[in-house]
Write a protein that holds these residues in place. Sequence first.
Motif, short mmCIF file in Angstrom:
data_model
loop_
_atom_site.label_atom_id
_atom_site.label_comp_id
_atom_site.label_asym_id
_atom_site.label_seq_id
_atom_site.Cartn_x
_atom_site.Cartn_y
_atom_site.Cartn_z
N HIS A 210 -11.72 14.77 33.52
CA HIS A 210 -11.74 14.68 32.02
C HIS A 210 -12.69 13.50 31.48
N LEU A 211 -12.60 12.23 32.13
CA LEU A 211 -13.19 11.04 31.60
C LEU A 211 -14.74 11.48 31.47
N VAL A 212 -15.31 12.13 33.06
CA VAL A 212 -16.55 12.54 33.06
C VAL A 212 -17.13 13.37 31.96
N SER A 213 -16.26 14.33 31.43
CA SER A 213 -16.75 15.28 30.41
C SER A 213 -16.80 14.65 29.14
N ARG A 214 -16.13 13.28 28.98
CA ARG A 214 -16.06 12.41 27.45
C ARG A 214 -17.22 11.40 27.64
N CYS A 215 -17.89 11.33 28.59
CA CYS A 215 -19.08 10.32 28.86
C CYS A 215 -20.49 10.80 28.65
N ASN A 216 -21.03 10.19 27.41
CA ASN A 216 -22.51 10.44 27.13
C ASN A 216 -23.42 9.63 27.83
N PHE A 217 -23.75 9.92 29.12
CA PHE A 217 -24.45 8.99 29.74
C PHE A 217 -25.94 8.99 29.32
N LYS A 218 -26.29 9.60 28.40
CA LYS A 218 -27.87 9.88 27.74
C LYS A 218 -27.84 9.00 26.57
N GLY A 219 -26.66 8.76 25.84
CA GLY A 219 -26.59 8.10 24.55
C GLY A 219 -26.72 6.56 24.74
N VAL A 220 -26.56 5.89 23.53
CA VAL A 220 -26.63 4.70 23.20
C VAL A 220 -26.07 3.55 24.03
N TYR A 221 -24.67 4.10 24.43
CA TYR A 221 -23.96 3.51 25.55
C TYR A 221 -23.85 4.05 26.82
N LEU B 198 -16.45 4.66 33.91
CA LEU B 198 -16.15 5.54 34.91
C LEU B 198 -15.87 4.97 36.11
N ILE B 199 -16.88 4.21 36.59
CA ILE B 199 -16.75 3.44 37.91
C ILE B 199 -15.31 2.65 38.08
N SER B 200 -15.10 1.91 36.93
CA SER B 200 -13.88 1.10 36.97
C SER B 200 -12.77 1.90 36.98
N TYR B 201 -12.75 3.23 36.56
CA TYR B 201 -11.42 3.96 36.69
C TYR B 201 -11.43 4.54 38.17
N ILE B 202 -12.73 4.88 38.58
CA ILE B 202 -12.73 5.34 39.93
C ILE B 202 -12.24 4.11 41.12
N LEU B 203 -12.57 2.89 40.73
CA LEU B 203 -12.04 1.83 41.74
C LEU B 203 -10.58 1.46 41.34
N SER C 120 -10.00 1.30 31.27
CA SER C 120 -10.69 2.46 31.60
C SER C 120 -10.68 3.63 30.56
N ILE C 121 -9.47 4.16 30.39
CA ILE C 121 -9.34 5.31 29.66
C ILE C 121 -9.66 5.35 28.13
N ALA C 122 -8.83 4.33 27.53
CA ALA C 122 -9.01 3.96 26.11
C ALA C 122 -10.57 3.56 25.78
N PRO C 123 -11.13 2.82 26.26
CA PRO C 123 -12.49 2.54 26.00
C PRO C 123 -13.48 3.95 26.11
N ILE C 124 -13.21 4.50 27.07
CA ILE C 124 -14.09 5.90 27.05
C ILE C 124 -13.71 6.81 26.10
N GLU C 125 -12.30 7.00 25.85
CA GLU C 125 -12.07 7.79 24.73
C GLU C 125 -12.30 7.53 23.45
N LEU C 126 -12.02 6.36 23.15
CA LEU C 126 -12.46 5.90 21.88
C LEU C 126 -13.81 5.63 21.45
N THR C 127 -14.66 5.33 22.57
CA THR C 127 -16.04 5.17 22.21
C THR C 127 -16.75 6.61 22.11
N ALA C 128 -16.18 7.63 23.00
CA ALA C 128 -16.77 8.79 22.80
C ALA C 128 -16.28 9.35 21.25
#
Length: 467
Positions: A19-30, A38-43, A74-82
């Motif tokens: 789910h988190l991978v689907s929320r991440c925009n790796f080509k965007g500003v952030y 995402l790495i922090s969630y994995i670790l 991990s989760i909240a920053p990804i969700e809210l930034t997305a």
Amino acid sequence: MIGKKRLVWLIIYFGVLIHLVSRCNFKGVYGAEFFLLLISYILVGGLFCFVVLNKADIFEPMPLVLLLLIGLFSIAPIELTANGTTELAGVNFMPGCIKVTFLYIFSSIAVTSGYYYKKILWKPREKGRIESLYNEKIIFWILIAIWIISMALGFWFQYKVRGMSIKYIISLGTQGVFSTENTTSASINFILNFSYSSIVPWLYLLFYYDNKIIKIITTFFMTTLFVICGWRNVIIIMVLAAICMYFIKNEKRPTMKQITLVIAIGLIFLGILGSTRGSLRTGVKVDDSAFEVKNVIDSVGYSLETNFNLYQPFYAIAMNYPSRHMYSFGKAIFWDTLVTIIPRVIWASKPQAWNNSLNTAMRISTNDIVVTKYGMAVPSIGEYYVDFGFCGTILFCFLMGMVLKRQVRFYRKKDRSFEDLIRYSITYGVLFVLVMRGATPNNFYYLIFLIWPNWIVKYISSKGKRM
């Protein structure tokens, strides 16, 4: 072969990861920030799975601590930034993301390392072997007295300071009146803290004594008071302590179905509380619209966001400390805690809470309204950072892990007493606040007001044991 429970935890871990991978925009500003989050969630998520599957009992502190940290950083920053949330009170806090995320990863490893450093080999428990109370009749009436006084002070405060009629309180704002005409303006807010002291007596009355009428009455009035105060955190402490006490007392552990059910009920309750909270605090009568499904669902989302968006002021602080402002070197944790103990009726010129070190750090890094209007805080590692920086935070987390490990003896040791189980259950419940909101001046006295009735019980029971 992987056991059923282990398989469920692994499915949850990888499901959230997908789910988190689907929320991440790796080509965007952030993109870089998304990648590191995402790495922090994995670790840290992997560390959580390792602890749950191989090391810890579910009611040990580490699973809860790691779960809260994962949610916060991990989760909240990804969700809210997305969702496009990158500013707080007009300040872009995202430049602090990478620094704080690295700190969170190392802090999570440190607290886990401190917890498992010099492993304690507990003796096998004997099922059901819990020392009973001595002088239990005397203790019963003392607990009743403490509970009544704590509740009376809480209800009196709502009536005399906030202007709520008893009918308004008992009906949860659906009946009665709210008027400040005959209220006092004296600085006596500290009196409300004694309401916390009702939780320990309630736990004894719920799990040690058999009077069902008292169980129902005490539960009703406590829940009513805490709801009317809008105290989500206190209700969470109360519920977590009761759940923990029930399972460790009966030598049981919750099934995944029970965990899911409790989470679902808890979210619904928080949603209802959130949708009525504003009305209760301002004295507006609660109408039926507060209980509509849409409003409750919206309130659940808002409650989760406002509990897990506390990384935002921390990101802003990391941008300014120590580049623009120096660390406070213990003032936030130690000095401000000493100042807080003195009631304002004694020290009229006592510094305002919004000027303590942690609140000052938030204000100068964002805007005054973050503290004065939004009432935001930062997680505990944010407070450690304001006082002692990156390395100091990691050291504090290691020490915190060692302290948490010592608490486990209260329910793992062979000769545990009922007082030990109560103390551990309260400590377990308080972990939610201690991790989520780094405000030692508040949290320290929070814990004191919660736990002191248990000291009284332990003292009276030990006196009876020696006779």
